[in-house]
Enzyme design. Structure first.
Site, short mmCIF file in Angstrom:
data_model
loop_
_atom_site.label_atom_id
_atom_site.label_comp_id
_atom_site.label_asym_id
_atom_site.label_seq_id
_atom_site.Cartn_x
_atom_site.Cartn_y
_atom_site.Cartn_z
N GLN A 248 0.98 -1.25 -0.04
CA GLN A 248 0.02 -0.07 0.07
C GLN A 248 0.76 1.26 -0.09
OE1 GLN A 248 -2.07 -0.84 3.49
NE2 GLN A 248 -0.24 -1.29 4.73
N HIS A 279 -8.93 4.51 19.71
CA HIS A 279 -8.19 3.25 20.03
C HIS A 279 -8.88 3.17 21.42
CE1 HIS A 279 -4.89 4.29 17.07
NE2 HIS A 279 -5.42 2.87 16.86
N ASP A 354 -0.22 -12.15 6.88
CA ASP A 354 -1.57 -11.84 6.54
C ASP A 354 -2.17 -12.24 7.92
OD1 ASP A 354 -4.16 -11.78 5.75
OD2 ASP A 354 -4.15 -13.38 4.68
N GLY A 355 -3.32 -11.66 8.57
CA GLY A 355 -3.92 -12.04 9.69
C GLY A 355 -4.86 -13.27 9.52
N ASP A 375 -8.18 -4.66 14.06
CA ASP A 375 -7.72 -3.29 13.93
C ASP A 375 -7.39 -3.05 12.52
OD1 ASP A 375 -7.61 -0.47 14.06
OD2 ASP A 375 -5.73 -0.46 15.22
N1 SAM Z 1 -7.56 2.93 12.55
C1 SAM Z 1 -7.75 2.14 11.47
C2 SAM Z 1 -9.04 2.63 10.49
O1 SAM Z 1 -9.42 3.61 10.72
O2 SAM Z 1 -9.21 1.96 9.75
C3 SAM Z 1 -7.14 1.06 11.34
C4 SAM Z 1 -5.61 1.07 11.28
S1 SAM Z 1 -4.60 0.17 11.03
C5 SAM Z 1 -3.16 1.15 10.61
C6 SAM Z 1 -4.95 -0.99 9.67
C7 SAM Z 1 -3.61 -1.79 9.17
O3 SAM Z 1 -4.32 -3.01 8.97
C8 SAM Z 1 -2.93 -1.27 8.30
O4 SAM Z 1 -1.51 -0.93 8.77
C9 SAM Z 1 -2.62 -2.31 7.37
O5 SAM Z 1 -1.43 -2.77 6.82
C10 SAM Z 1 -3.25 -3.92 8.19
N2 SAM Z 1 -3.75 -4.90 7.29
C11 SAM Z 1 -4.59 -4.79 6.41
N3 SAM Z 1 -4.87 -6.10 5.73
C12 SAM Z 1 -4.28 -6.85 6.73
C13 SAM Z 1 -4.06 -8.28 6.69
N4 SAM Z 1 -4.53 -9.20 5.98
N5 SAM Z 1 -3.33 -8.86 7.90
C14 SAM Z 1 -3.02 -8.16 8.84
N6 SAM Z 1 -2.94 -6.92 8.86
C15 SAM Z 1 -3.66 -6.29 7.87
#
Ligand code: SAM
Length: 523
Positions: A248, A279, A354-355, A375
């Protein structure tokens, strides 16, 4: 070098350049328009349409021109010139705020280079036919046109593989586009040099070291200021950091009222000023509901704000699974007031993956947690929407201990009522205790979460119970309080109406309604 060989080399090179443009643009436009089959379908069909128009138009024209070599060279230079405007246009599209207009601009921008690319084969065919005639080998023209097509396709194969596997990850999008432009110039140059040095083998020998030099030169080039300038046009505020990662684009701007603000793919994730509101309300309702949250899993949350709040509850171990390592390292360096050293806490394990994959492996290995927190970015693209589906929530349920609690951010019920309702309904399909929650964050507006559990019910806890848990754990907060806890579950009438909409289905891997609902609202 023979004319034929020069044509094949030129086609190979230009075929590689075409795939470079196609892949870089597909990726950039997927970020802007959404990584949907609709966007991909439209971009690919524009490419094909351009090729078809170009073949038809140049097919006839090349028969009338006196100097097809000169025409081919000019076409290559024109394609190279297009490479310089394509990326700036793609990156400025988010300013348009209208999906249809964005798409129209993208299609219009793509047509000139693709029409020129479509013209390359007919012009090259004419060159080959001319040569065959000169040699009196007209009967072999079909054979050589076949080779020409193969050379072009082979170049495309090499270009596509290199762009996806090596170029974008190591050079980034801007340098990869520049490399594409250089390949077009090289393609024209091969024919130009061949015209002035008919028998010289020098150009072929020079091509390889030249290409290596180009890549090394590109790698060394510092384009930070160019990237900053491009990104600066998107935001009204000063951009202090920008980076295109493998996953990204990370931008940090300095907002006059809200301070440093993190954007991923142009979407606001948090501001230093009001992130505690987001948060604290994401973390404490779930953590306080669990009598003893020893093991906690956070999926996403790369800025570290959620982790900071979780640590206040004194867990024994916290695993943070973030897809993009760069988000954590940028947050560590530039947003220390948000993570407050949380990433370096000895109880914390960072896993960059990946989560969903991590959760699946954990379930297979029988690993469980007391509290799981998502999150994540909003489900605006296919990959992240896969962490908002029934199949994903089934994994969450299996990875929760008896009496475990799960909470997820669930986008804005104001902007995306159907997506919010679908997340709630999808969780209700897997869990018996499910509660939608709402709060207000100045930069987000009305914001939603959904909490679910295998046992404790955060919505029915008494204020006294919450006060005593917060005291036991010695927790101080700015916005979340025991009294404010109950208010999170009191929904505005419009949200209740959205949740009651009978047409909103559960989101599944096969039919991720949540993704379609987000995209429809964005139109
Ligand atoms: N507070 C936020 C909002 O307003 O949507 C979310 C913040 S947080 C920075 C979101 C994070 O999720 C990003 O850093 C992104 O890289 C992560 N992310 C996206 N897809 C993901 C996945 N499949 N596994 C783990 N993390 C993921």
């Amino acid at each position: 070098m023979s004319v034929r060989r020069a044509v094949f080399i030129a086609l190979f090179t230009t075929g590689a350049a075409a795939m470079i443009y196609e892949i870089v643009l597909l990726r950039e436009l997927a970020i802007v328009l959404g990584a949907t089959e609709t966007a991909a379908g439209i971009i690919l069909s524009t490419f094909m349409a351009g090729l078809a128009i170009g073949s038809k138009a140049f097919g006839g024209y090349s028969e009338r021109v006196e100097d097809p070599t000169g025409l081919f060279i000019r076409m290559e230079l024109a394609i190279a010139a297009c490479a310089f405007y394509l990326l700036p246009i793609a990156r400025m599209l988010p300013q348009v705020h209208d999906w249809t207009v964005e798409l129209f601009i993208a299609v219009m921008a793509l047509l000139p280079p693709t029409i020129l690319m479509g013209g390359e084969l007919p012009v090259a065919g004419r060159l080959l036919a001319q040569e065959d005639r000169r040699r009196g080998e007209e009967e072999r023209t079909g054979e050589y046109i076949g080779y020409a097509y193969s050379a072009d396709t082979l170049g495309g194969i090499v270009g596509a593989a290199a762009t996806g596997l090596v170029l974008i990850p190591y050079l980034g999008a801007i340098k990869t586009m520049l490399l594409g432009a250089m390949l077009n110039v090289l393609s024209g140059a091969v024919l130009a040099v061949r015209r002035t040095l008919p028998r010289g083998e020098v150009p072929v020998m020079a091509a390889l070291p030249l290409a290596i030099l180009l890549i090394v030169g590109l790698q060394a080039m510092d384009i930070t200021s160019i990237e900053l300038q491009l990104v600066n046009r998107i935001y009204e505020y000063r951009v202090i950091y920008t980076e295109q990662t493998v996953y990204q684009r990370i931008d940090i701007i300095n907002h006059t009222d809200f301070g440093k603000s993190l954007f991923l793919n142009g979407q606001l994730q948090m501001t230093v000023e009001d992130e505690p509101m987001y948060h604290e309300n994401l973390i404490h309702p779930a953590m306080v509901a669990h009598p003893l949250p020893r093991r906690v899993l956070i999926i996403g949350g790369g800025d570290g704000g959620a982790l900071r709040e979780v640590l206040k509850h004194g867990p024994e171990e916290v695993t943070l699974v973030e897809l993009d390592e760069r988000v954590v390292s940028v947050a560590r360096d530039l947003l220390p007031e948000v993570n407050q050293g949380a990433f370096d806490d000895p109880r914390v394990t960072l896993e960059f993956n990946d989560g969903r994959y991590v959760l699946k492996s954990a379930v297979e290995a029988g690993r469980t947690w007391d509290v799981i927190i998502c999150d994540l970015s909003d489900p605006t693209t296919g990959p992240v929407a896969m962490l908002y589906t029934r199949e994903f929530y089934q994994l969450v349920k299996s990875a929760l201990d008896d009496g475990g609690v799960f909470i997820t951010q669930a986008t804005s019920p104001y902007w995306y009522p159907d997506a919010y309702a679908s997340i709630t309904r999808t969780l209700a399909d897997s869990f018996t205790v499910v509660h939608p929650m709402v709060t207000w964050v100045p930069t987000f507006g009305m914001w939603g979460y959904v909490v679910a559990s295998n046992g404790p019910d955060p919505a029915t806890m008494s204020t006294e119970e919450i006060i005593s848990r917060l005291r036991e754990r010695d927790i101080t907060t700015t916005h979340y309080t025991a009294r404010a806890h109950a208010r999170l579950f009191i929904l505005p009438g419009s949200v209740e109406t959205a949740l009651a909409n009978p047409k909103v289905p559960v989101s599944t891997d096969d039919n991720p309604f949540v993704l379609y609902a987000m995209q429809e609202e964005d139109d």
